[in-house]
Design an enzyme around this catalytic site. Sequence first.
Site, PDB file in Angstrom:
ATOM      1  N   ARG A   1    -100.856  20.767 -29.982  1.00 41.93           N
ATOM      2  CA  ARG A   1    -100.711  22.222 -30.122  1.00 41.93           C
ATOM      3  C   ARG A   1    -100.433  22.849 -28.764  1.00 41.93           C
ATOM      4  O   ARG A   1     -99.681  23.815 -28.652  1.00 41.93           O
ATOM      5  CB  ARG A   1    -101.962  22.837 -30.756  1.00 41.93           C
TER       6      ARG A   1
ATOM      7  N   TYR B   1     -82.118  42.367 -35.748  1.00 42.55           N
ATOM      8  CA  TYR B   1     -82.374  41.526 -36.913  1.00 42.55           C
ATOM      9  C   TYR B   1     -83.537  42.121 -37.715  1.00 42.55           C
ATOM     10  O   TYR B   1     -84.570  42.514 -37.154  1.00 42.55           O
ATOM     11  CB  TYR B   1     -82.690  40.107 -36.450  1.00 42.55           C
TER      12      TYR B   1
ATOM     13  N   LYS C   1     -80.546  28.392 -35.096  1.00 40.84           N
ATOM     14  CA  LYS C   1     -79.139  28.706 -35.247  1.00 40.84           C
ATOM     15  C   LYS C   1     -78.271  27.744 -34.419  1.00 40.84           C
ATOM     16  O   LYS C   1     -78.254  26.555 -34.684  1.00 40.84           O
ATOM     17  CB  LYS C   1     -78.901  30.169 -34.870  1.00 40.84           C
TER      18      LYS C   1
ATOM     19  N   ASP D   1     -82.466  38.963 -26.455  1.00 43.15           N
ATOM     20  CA  ASP D   1     -82.243  37.941 -27.475  1.00 43.15           C
ATOM     21  C   ASP D   1     -80.824  37.409 -27.298  1.00 43.15           C
ATOM     22  O   ASP D   1     -79.854  38.147 -27.461  1.00 43.15           O
ATOM     23  CB  ASP D   1     -82.426  38.546 -28.874  1.00 43.15           C
TER      24      ASP D   1
END
Length: 390
Positions: free
Chosen positions: A50, A103, A200, A175
């Site tokens: 983690r 977005y 993406k 972004d």
Amino acid sequence: MNHARETRCIHGQAHRHGDAFRAVSYPIYQTAPFGHSAPGHNGSGFDYSRESNPTRAYLEETMTALEEGAVDTLAFSSGMAAVSACFELFRPGDHVICTDDLYGGVVRLIHTVCEKNGLTVDFVDTGAAKQIAAALRPNTRAIYLETPSNPMMHVSDIRACSALAHAQGALLIVDNTFLTPYFQNPFLLGADLVIHSGTKFLSGHNDTVCGFLCTSDAQLSARLRTVAKTTGAALSPFDSWLTLRGLKTLAVRMERHEQNARRLAAWLERQSFVKRVWYVGLESHPQYALNAAQSRGAGAMISFSVDSKETALRLLHGVKLITFAESLGGTESLLTYPALQTHPDVPQTVRDRLGITDRLLRLSAGLENADDLIADLSQAWEEHDAFRTV
């Protein structure tokens, strides 16, 4: 040695082998804990996946090498997990200025989580410096950009936004999902944090969900690593390996994506049923020159409006090679209906003002033959008469 970006896609910061067997493909360390040789000593530098994992660490090093100007990168289980971690830098009462054309998932995060936690957010056209300046407050802590934006392909001047943010003592967050580090490097233009939906173009095969948060400051990195370790949205070892595999072909894919997008955008502009095309590689785009000044390419993303909702539905249901789906950036071309798929949580009045109507479509140009993609759109318009309502 400072290798070219095509080489860095494959080898990261330096060519290194993953283990004693000199594996060419970096190994997947599919483990939760790592053994310790003595109390307080683990020998490997890794304790628990983690917090850190060798496969994920190698991916993060590769992204740091690609996003020029970065000092560190954190890999998350999704792009939204990366955005969420970024907003954890702020406290109740802080103010953030965001691109108005964001977005829809980020808009939803802001309205349902960030505002609940005491953050104040103003959405402005970040392509207009006067609007940003007018929105600045004494408690403004960041300016948050998408450039090009999703889905209207607005371009913000990263250098100008950096100057405004830094004069205020605020961060500039960019972004960079649409152009990727292959075409645009926001740190070199003054950004402090860069976000990617790695799902993406970076992964590139529509088979992995991941996100990245790159930093240009070691202190910011330390704060974010504490957030990531505490909230636990780390990318798994296997998904890290898949993304490493995808990055190896980023350079050749982005070149082909752009070639196809330029062909498709030019073709769409000539069609009678198309009313407007937004593609930053077209000279008709109002911010074509700005995008060219701060990037090395135009990428794969095209939005276009058609003459009616019926035409939009005809295209969505008529395509056979292109897939009607809501993601982007993979080898397969995807056609998306933003009003219902990616931006339904954006208020209707805002969608109407931005142009996200029932006539708007977003196209992610894949790697297929461009002539085949054009033929598919053409047949969807000309031949597909039986379509159902979305």
